[in-house]
Write a protein that holds these residues in place. Structure first.
Motif, PDB file in Angstrom:
ATOM      1  N   SER A   4       0.842  -1.203   0.000  1.00  0.00           N
ATOM      2  CA  SER A   4       0.000   0.000   0.000  1.00  0.00           C
ATOM      3  C   SER A   4       0.871   1.245   0.000  1.00  0.00           C
ATOM      4  O   SER A   4       0.616   2.206  -0.724  1.00  0.00           O
ATOM      5  N   LEU A   5       1.920   1.197   0.832  1.00  0.00           N
ATOM      6  CA  LEU A   5       2.795   2.376   0.917  1.00  0.00           C
ATOM      7  C   LEU A   5       3.464   2.642  -0.427  1.00  0.00           C
ATOM      8  O   LEU A   5       3.580   3.790  -0.858  1.00  0.00           O
ATOM      9  N   LYS A   6       3.857   1.560  -1.094  1.00  0.00           N
ATOM     10  CA  LYS A   6       4.483   1.758  -2.411  1.00  0.00           C
ATOM     11  C   LYS A   6       3.514   2.436  -3.371  1.00  0.00           C
ATOM     12  O   LYS A   6       3.891   3.310  -4.150  1.00  0.00           O
ATOM     13  N   LYS A   7       2.240   2.011  -3.287  1.00  0.00           N
ATOM     14  CA  LYS A   7       1.254   2.618  -4.181  1.00  0.00           C
ATOM     15  C   LYS A   7       1.036   4.084  -3.837  1.00  0.00           C
ATOM     16  O   LYS A   7       0.927   4.955  -4.717  1.00  0.00           O
ATOM     17  N   PHE A   9       3.190   5.986  -2.459  1.00  0.00           N
ATOM     18  CA  PHE A   9       4.384   6.713  -2.887  1.00  0.00           C
ATOM     19  C   PHE A   9       4.334   6.995  -4.386  1.00  0.00           C
ATOM     20  O   PHE A   9       4.687   8.083  -4.846  1.00  0.00           O
TER      21      PHE A   9
END
Lengths: 465, 402
Positions: A4-7, A9
């Motif tokens: 989720s964090l990658k998305k 970001f």
């Protein structure tokens, strides 16, 4: 969770990219367009920090300059609608507005000079704008108009430079703020720049078009004579000569000299409407001069259908045809020189003594034909022996055509369109005086005064008294 | 390295342009300050994360220089706020453990709501938004603290209530959903009552991001965007000022002397800036209302140009990227949610105000973290930075993995 964090970001980076694109749009792509909107307060501030350039005539006489932070207008008042004004409430107009780039020092060379000036702690300056006008001649034109409603405009036939321009009535640009209400409501329209914006029926001066046409297409034998009984009935119109006078048997030269309506209606019939319109186009009358200040477009009626005028009406410059004085001056210059040239006002811009840019004619087209040299002689005859006699100045050999244009606003408008000297023309002139009666009586003397002033100030080299 | 590069570029532009307009001595202020901050970043960065410190100090320095240039009378105060902020950051970064956040989450959440409620009851109106609270002689914007409290609450709450396996299931019960929705609804309601649209948008963003982080379900993002859109739509019918905001955003050009004045002036400032800017102290960003607070980015964009503006964006990118990288390194859920959530505040806030100021989205007033003038804003943002640094240094809160 970490995916989720990658998305998120990725979304954030996308956001940053969008912001950079938007910045590039506002700062680079749309930058100069937005920066130059009049609502941008930076423009006014920039002007305060800079000494606005002067506007001068061709000889360096000051028309307007900035003294102690205030714009002072010193030129003849008949130039006021052309030069325009700078006013807090009324904004900018005329050449003051058109030459903003030059007057505010935005020419590349001037910016360089100003950069150097600032390094030495001096105030930046705008460039000086030298116009093609000669104030001496303008003043003579203004005197000759003597407060009557009308216009004078003259161009150098060899270059297209506008040497003289005068409009009457005009106003005092130094008092534009105080006088605005009165000026904008005045029925004599003092804010109107008549030489460029005034629209008048050309009257008999338009006989030049028919004459050029028939000469160009060789539709006439120069010795051919026409019979004028004083009136002619054609296409449902009855067209009379001035005061119904019968001219008898006359040739083209005499017809021009006495301004015979009957003969010109006949000649126009011979020319035909199509060739008549083609001549209008060839002589550049349909092409509005681009002068940077408001210029009215010549109203040429449509060839056929709704709003069109009949050929006999057009031949004598009536019907729904309306022209500007500048356009008639350009026509006279084309007859005189054999080239249609767009007129212009800018002689040069200078930073001190250094010339930064020179003005020039934007377009020109050769129309030189044998026809024109015949016409020049005929027009000389019209002044020497015909209706234009009052335009003739001793030793100057003025050539031209008068006009007396009927209009719905009272007495006819008086016209004179011509040039001098007839053998080697240098100055072409158009004069119109509103509701002043016959061209020969009202407009021709004004033309003479302007031609004489031009001679006195050296515009007819080699011509002596 | 990018800091020194950016700094050098900034200096070059500044020197060339300032030469013409300012006395020699003042030219040195900027470089000296940059130097001082670089030194500070180096010294403080010995035991802490250098990238985070460098990015924030860069932002603070550029912001301070621009504030000094715009409102010299506020510079001393801003310097005081910066000093206090750094102090707060140092204290916060000395955090030993963050278990307490989980334990006191409801207290933190309630405190946040109470602060907002106080603002509505006793708040003062500044610039159309009733967002200020006065305690003694000190005025502050409670919403700045609220956003931190909100992240702490959410991190604590979500890590407890989202089951670890299967990942991302928030039980469908009022007990689980109630507090989240309540907090959300209440804060949005409060903010609408305060007319502080920027903060409302920021809090919504934080909620959405943290729910997504904790559950990994796009459904939450979709639902949130849908309801936010619905709220905005509904509010355009209810509140005239929301309607005007959107109308201005769509077309400011025919309202330049009225409602569209501020955004219009901002666009003129951007246009004046061009690629390399008009030079420090050589532009006229003073024409833009609130140039030293909400619109400081536009002021920088005018004076330092596209180059300067992009370097600010780059600093935020570094700040956020590094922050989230640290979050990735956390092995416990609470730590991960806390760090990534706190970084979210910077990310969302920067996007909202920069986007609003350059007409990418409708304008909602909010400060640009670390750059804008303002005590509450600076101190809170340094507190957030301190918390991130501190949590990063702590050992995992518990043994639960995910």
């Amino acid at each position: 969770m970490k995916d989720s964090l990658k998305k998120i970001f990725f979304l954030f980076r996308l956001g940053i990219v969008i912001l950079i694109l938007a910045l590039t749009y506002w700062q680079i792509i749309a930058g100069s367009r937005i920066a130059n909107l009049p609502e941008n307060p930076r423009l006014a501030k920039q002007e305060e920090k800079l000494l606005r350039g002067r506007i001068l005539d061709r000889n360096g006489q000051i028309i307007c300059s900035t003294i102690d932070g205030k714009r002072q207008y010193g030129g003849p008042s008949s130039l006021a609608p052309l030069i325009g004004y700078i006013s807090g409430r009324q904004g900018k107009s005329g050449l003051e507005l058109f030459f903003s780039r030059e007057l505010l020092g935005q020419l590349p060379a001037q910016r360089l000079i100003n950069f150097a000036r600032q390094l030495f702690g001096k105030k930046p300056e705008g460039s000086d704008v030298y116009l093609t006008l000669d104030l001496h001649v303008v003043e003579a034109a203004q005197r000759a108009l003597a407060g009557r409603r009308g216009a004078v405009v003259g161009v150098d036939v060899r270059t297209g430079e506008i040497l003289v321009l005068a409009t009457s009535p005009a106003f005092d640009p130094n008092r534009i703020g105080e006088d605005w209400r009165r000026l904008s409501q005045d029925s004599s329209s003092p804010l109107l720049n008549r030489p460029l914006q005034g629209l008048y029926p050309p009257g008999s001066t338009f006989k030049l078009i028919t004459a050029i046409g028939v000469l160009n297409w060789h539709l006439i034998d120069l010795n051919e004579r026409f019979y004028c009984p004083g009136r002619i009935e054609i296409q449902g119109h009855t067209i009379e000569c001035f005061h119904g006078k019968a001219h008898g048997w006359i040739d083209l030269k005499e017809a021009l000299a006495v301004s015979c309506n009957v003969t010109f209606v006949r000649l126009a019939e011979r020319l035909g409407k199509e060739r008549f319109y083609e001549t209008i186009k060839n002589m550049g009358l349909d092409r509005k001069p681009e002068l940077g200040v408001p210029v009215s477009r010549t109203r040429i009626p449509p060839f056929r259908g709704q709003g069109s005028s009949s050929l006999p009406q057009l031949a004598i410059g009536q019907g729904s045809l309306l022209v500007t004085p500048i356009q008639m001056a350009v026509l006279a210059a084309a007859v005189a020189d054999g080239t249609v040239r767009s007129p212009y006002f800018l002689r040069q811009t200078q930073a001190g003594d250094r010339v930064l840019e020179r003005g020039h004619s934007n377009w020109q087209r050769e129309v030189n034909m044998a026809a024109l040299s015949v016409l020049r002689e005929d027009l000389r005859y019209a002044v020497a022996e015909g209706t234009g006699r009052a335009a003739d100045a001793p030793g100057l050999s003025v050539a031209g055509k008068t006009g007396t244009a009927d209009n719905p606003h009272g007495r006819p408008h008086a016209w004179f369109v011509g040039f001098a000297p007839s053998e080697d023309p240098s100055l072409a002139l158009a004069v119109v005086i509103e509701n002043a009666g016959s061209g020969g009586e009202a407009a021709a003397p004004v033309a003479r005064a302007v031609f004489q002033a031009a001679r006195d100030y050296g515009y007819f080299a080699g011509v002596q008294d | 390295m990018w800091v020194s590069l950016g700094g050098a570029a900034l200096l070059g532009i500044a020197v060339v342009n300032v030469t013409l307009h300012r006395p020699l001595l003042e030219m040195l202020y900027g470089p000296l300050l940059l130097l001082a901050f670089a030194l500070g970043a180096f010294l403080l960065g010995q035991k802490r994360d250098k990238v985070l410190l460098a990015a924030t100090f860069f932002l603070t320095t550029v912001g301070f220089i621009e504030i000094y240039r715009l409102k010299p009378e506020l510079a001393a105060k801003q310097l005081l706020w910066i000093a206090l902020g750094i102090l707060v950051m140092l204290i916060a970064s000395a955090l030993r453990s963050y278990r307490w956040i989980e334990r006191y989450k409801y207290l933190l959440g309630t405190a946040g709501l109470a602060l907002l409620a106080c603002t509505i009851l006793f708040g003062r109106e500044v610039g159309g938004a009733k967002a200020w609270l006065r305690v003694g002689i000190w005025q502050f914007e409670p919403v700045e603290i609220v956003k931190v409290l909100l992240v702490l609450f959410l991190a604590g709450y979500l890590q407890e209530n989202v089951s670890a396996k299967p990942f991302g299931k928030l039980p469908l019960s009022w007990a689980a959903w109630g507090p989240v929705l309540l907090m959300w609804g209440l804060s949005i309601l409060l903010l609408f009552l305060q007319r502080d649209l920027g903060a409302a948008l920021l809090l919504t963003g934080i909620f959405t991001a943290m729910l997504y982080l904790a559950t990994g379900q796009g459904l939450f993002v979709g639902t949130s965007i849908f309801f936010t859109g619905l709220t905005v739509l509904a509010s355009t019918f209810i509140f005239a000022h929301v309607r005007t905001r959107i109308a201005i955003w769509l077309n400011p050009w025919d309202k330049l002397s009225g409602n569209g004045y501020q955004i219009g002036q901002a666009l003129f400032a951007l246009a004046a800036g061009g690629f390399s800017g008009r030079g420090l102290a050589a532009g006229d960003p003073g024409f833009v209302p609130a140039a030293h607070t909400d619109f400081i980015f536009v002021a920088i964009a005018e004076e330092l140009g596209l180059l300067g503006a992009v370097s600010i964006l780059a600093a935020f990118l570094f700040l956020v990227a590094r922050g989230w990288q640290l979050a990735m390194e956390k092995n416990d859920r609470l730590g991960f949610l806390l760090v990534s959530g706190l970084v979210c505040i910077f990310a969302i806030q920067a996007l909202i105000i920069i986007g609003g100021a350059i007409k990418v989205i409708p304008l909602t007033g909010i400060t640009l973290p670390f750059v804008s003038y303002g005590g509450s804003s600076l101190i809170t943002n340094y507190l957030i930075l301190g918390l991130i640094l501190g949590i990063n240094n702590c050992r995992p809160a518990d043994q639960r993995d995910y």
